[in-house]
Write an enzyme that holds these catalytic residues in place. Structure first.
Site, PDB file in Angstrom:
ATOM      1  N   ARG A  52       0.840  -1.200   0.000  1.00  0.00           N
ATOM      2  CA  ARG A  52       0.000   0.000   0.000  1.00  0.00           C
ATOM      3  C   ARG A  52       0.879   1.255   0.000  1.00  0.00           C
ATOM      4  O   ARG A  52       0.463   2.320  -0.414  1.00  0.00           O
ATOM      5  CB  ARG A  52      -0.939   0.014   1.210  1.00  0.00           C
ATOM      6  CG  ARG A  52      -1.982   1.127   1.104  1.00  0.00           C
ATOM      7  CD  ARG A  52      -2.925   1.157   2.293  1.00  0.00           C
ATOM      8  NE  ARG A  52      -2.213   1.412   3.511  1.00  0.00           N
ATOM      9  CZ  ARG A  52      -2.333   0.708   4.624  1.00  0.00           C
ATOM     10  NH1 ARG A  52      -3.168  -0.301   4.691  1.00  0.00           N
ATOM     11  NH2 ARG A  52      -1.636   1.011   5.693  1.00  0.00           N
ATOM     12  N   TYR A 104      -4.461  25.815 -11.545  1.00  0.00           N
ATOM     13  CA  TYR A 104      -5.219  24.673 -12.043  1.00  0.00           C
ATOM     14  C   TYR A 104      -6.586  24.647 -11.341  1.00  0.00           C
ATOM     15  O   TYR A 104      -6.666  24.510 -10.121  1.00  0.00           O
ATOM     16  CB  TYR A 104      -4.436  23.377 -11.823  1.00  0.00           C
ATOM     17  CG  TYR A 104      -5.235  22.157 -12.190  1.00  0.00           C
ATOM     18  CD1 TYR A 104      -5.763  22.024 -13.467  1.00  0.00           C
ATOM     19  CD2 TYR A 104      -5.491  21.173 -11.261  1.00  0.00           C
ATOM     20  CE1 TYR A 104      -6.529  20.927 -13.806  1.00  0.00           C
ATOM     21  CE2 TYR A 104      -6.243  20.060 -11.598  1.00  0.00           C
ATOM     22  CZ  TYR A 104      -6.760  19.948 -12.872  1.00  0.00           C
ATOM     23  OH  TYR A 104      -7.520  18.868 -13.197  1.00  0.00           O
ATOM     24  N   ASP A 177       3.882  24.504  -7.816  1.00  0.00           N
ATOM     25  CA  ASP A 177       3.363  23.567  -8.816  1.00  0.00           C
ATOM     26  C   ASP A 177       4.193  23.824 -10.074  1.00  0.00           C
ATOM     27  O   ASP A 177       4.036  24.843 -10.746  1.00  0.00           O
ATOM     28  CB  ASP A 177       1.868  23.825  -9.062  1.00  0.00           C
ATOM     29  CG  ASP A 177       1.282  22.848 -10.092  1.00  0.00           C
ATOM     30  OD1 ASP A 177       2.067  22.265 -10.868  1.00  0.00           O
ATOM     31  OD2 ASP A 177       0.048  22.690 -10.126  1.00  0.00           O
ATOM     32  N   LYS A 202       1.666  14.719 -16.924  1.00  0.00           N
ATOM     33  CA  LYS A 202       1.955  15.612 -18.052  1.00  0.00           C
ATOM     34  C   LYS A 202       3.339  15.308 -18.635  1.00  0.00           C
ATOM     35  O   LYS A 202       3.561  14.232 -19.142  1.00  0.00           O
ATOM     36  CB  LYS A 202       1.813  17.065 -17.602  1.00  0.00           C
ATOM     37  CG  LYS A 202       0.604  17.328 -16.708  1.00  0.00           C
ATOM     38  CD  LYS A 202      -0.723  17.038 -17.376  1.00  0.00           C
ATOM     39  CE  LYS A 202      -1.854  17.367 -16.426  1.00  0.00           C
ATOM     40  NZ  LYS A 202      -3.143  16.861 -16.815  1.00  0.00           N
TER      41      LYS A 202
HETATM   42  N1  PLP Z   1      -1.547  20.967 -11.674  1.00  0.00           N
HETATM   43  C1  PLP Z   1      -1.633  21.345 -12.963  1.00  0.00           C
HETATM   44  C2  PLP Z   1      -0.913  22.584 -13.406  1.00  0.00           C
HETATM   45  C3  PLP Z   1      -2.387  20.584 -13.866  1.00  0.00           C
HETATM   46  O1  PLP Z   1      -2.462  20.980 -15.166  1.00  0.00           O
HETATM   47  C4  PLP Z   1      -3.072  19.416 -13.408  1.00  0.00           C
HETATM   48  C5  PLP Z   1      -3.906  18.603 -14.342  1.00  0.00           C
HETATM   49  O2  PLP Z   1      -4.310  19.058 -15.400  1.00  0.00           O
HETATM   50  C6  PLP Z   1      -2.962  19.067 -12.067  1.00  0.00           C
HETATM   51  C7  PLP Z   1      -2.193  19.860 -11.237  1.00  0.00           C
HETATM   52  C8  PLP Z   1      -3.679  17.835 -11.533  1.00  0.00           C
HETATM   53  O3  PLP Z   1      -3.003  16.683 -11.919  1.00  0.00           O
HETATM   54  P1  PLP Z   1      -3.702  15.258 -12.233  1.00  0.00           P
HETATM   55  O4  PLP Z   1      -4.640  15.457 -13.371  1.00  0.00           O
HETATM   56  O5  PLP Z   1      -2.532  14.375 -12.537  1.00  0.00           O
HETATM   57  O6  PLP Z   1      -4.407  14.835 -10.987  1.00  0.00           O
END
Ligand code: PLP
Length: 380
Positions: A52, A104, A177, A202
């Site tokens: 896990r 996001y 981020d 990504k």
């Molecule tokens: N942060 C950014 C800048 C994103 O573009 C995304 C997803 O599009 C996320 C976080 C969230 O990631 P995930 O879709 O892998 O959960």
């Protein structure tokens, strides 16, 4: 992994695996959910008891990412959202979290409801105003400052070094981020950030076939211990096959990112003064309001994400999107193939994104084909 290797070597060799039994050069997928003990009841490896929270394949990918970011430790999660929310869940009732108004959108929406439910104070700064971050952080005692750079989908660049100083002098920790910047173009920990977050779905994976998230910490402090405990207890680990695919994708990340950056700047420059285009948003353009910060903070390129605003409003913009032949109309970003999205339509009511904006994830195709596709869609 050996010290002082250049990024391209670290990525291409991804741990320099050689199987002890056969000499295989590709690591096997290890799906075992549990790990045996010897006659005395001792584990064969003290690091592996139950899957896990312990995965041989995740650990391989984590060690490469940790080295790339220059961190003390890295943990992979089952999605970017699982990683980001694990970090925010370490806050306690009464703590204060400061985040950008442009970020996001799904994470922003989750933060609003989580903070409301758990008595965490949530404040927003405007990333388009360079003075606002400091003002908002200092308005009240703050525990965590969140930065997304470039910020989705208008690609503001936040000065991470300055943000780290502001956070630290206020007694807060800085999270960045860095999904769009990738682990290659910006090094947030070197600039003073405490944690780096990536949606590994990504660019890190790069092939649109794995959902994953990564957190890297500058030091293994009490907040990091809580992050590890949340992952261990809630079980948001990345599966062995996904971890294996992620590691495989990472082996070519430097080539993919380099090509995406080259294609993106060529497209941005081509359409900047093109008839029918209102504005191209891309940090690599000298017209971008944060271009100087981007030049200081990003190495080797300005990323593969750009947005174009078109004359004629929502209808015209939707029409242009509908006429694109080679850009796939799909959400997400950072894969080898180019994608396009009308963000305001996807985000719906309450979106802050202009409805004349298309977001492009520029892939690694031939750039002339991509330019011609957009030109034809505008001119049709
Ligand atoms: N942060 C950014 C800048 C994103 O573009 C995304 C997803 O599009 C996320 C976080 C969230 O990631 P995930 O879709 O892998 O959960």
């Amino acid at each position: 992994m050996s010290a002082n290797l250049k990024t391209e070597t670290v990525l291409t060799q991804a741990g320099h695996y050689i199987g002890r039994e056969t000499g295989s050069i590709v690591p096997p997928i290890q799906p075992s959910t549990t790990f045996a003990r010897n006659e005395k009841g001792e584990l064969y490896s003290s690091d592996h008891m139950y899957a896990r929270d312990q995965s041989v394949n995740s650990e391989m990918a984590e060690s490469v990412l940790c080295e790339l970011e220059g961190g003390a430790s890295c943990k992979l999660f089952a999605s970017g959202m699982a990683a980001a929310t694990a970090l925010v869940q370490t806050l306690r009732p009464g703590d204060r979290l400061v985040v950008p108004s442009i970020m996001y959108w799904s994470l922003r929406a989750w933060m609003i409801s989580f903070c409301e439910d758990w008595g965490i104070s949530l404040a927003f700064y405007d990333p388009t105003d360079e003075e606002d971050l400091e003002k908002i952080v200092n308005e009240a005692p703050t525990k965590m400052l969140w930065v997304e750079s470039p910020a989705n989908p208008t690609w503001e660049i936040v000065d991470i070094e300055k943000a780290a100083k502001i956070a630290h002098s206020a007694g807060a920790q800085l999270v960045t981020d860095s999904t769009v910047s990738t682990p290659l173009l910006t090094k947030p920990l070197e600039l003073g950030a405490d944690f780096v977050f990536h949606s590994a779905t990504k660019y890190i994976n790069g092939h649109s076939d794995v959902v994953a998230g990564a957190l890297i910490t500058a030091k293994e402090d009490t907040r990091w211990e809580k992050v590890c405990s949340i992952r261990a207890q809630q079980g948001g680990i990345l599966g062995p096959f996904e971890s294996w695919l992620l590691l495989r994708g990472m082996r070519t990340m430097h080539l993919r990112v380099e090509r995406a950056c080259e294609n993106a700047i060529a497209i941005a420059q081509h359409f900047e003064n093109f008839s029918g285009v209102l504005q191209v948003l891309y940090p690599g353009l000298t017209s971008h309001p944060n271009h100087e910060t981007a030049v200081r903070q990003m190495r080797g390129g300005f990323g593969g994400m750009l947005s174009i605003r078109f004359n004629g409003g929502k209808e015209k913009t939707a029409h242009i999107m509908g006429r694109l032949k080679h850009f796939v109309r799909a959400t997400s970003l950072g894969g080898v193939e180019s994608l396009v999205e009308h963000r305001a339509l996807i985000e719906g009511d309450g979106t802050l994104v202009p409805d004349d904006l298309l977001r492009f994830s520029i892939g690694i195709e031939n750039v002339a084909d991509l330019i011609q596709d957009i030109e034809k869609a505008i001119q049709a």
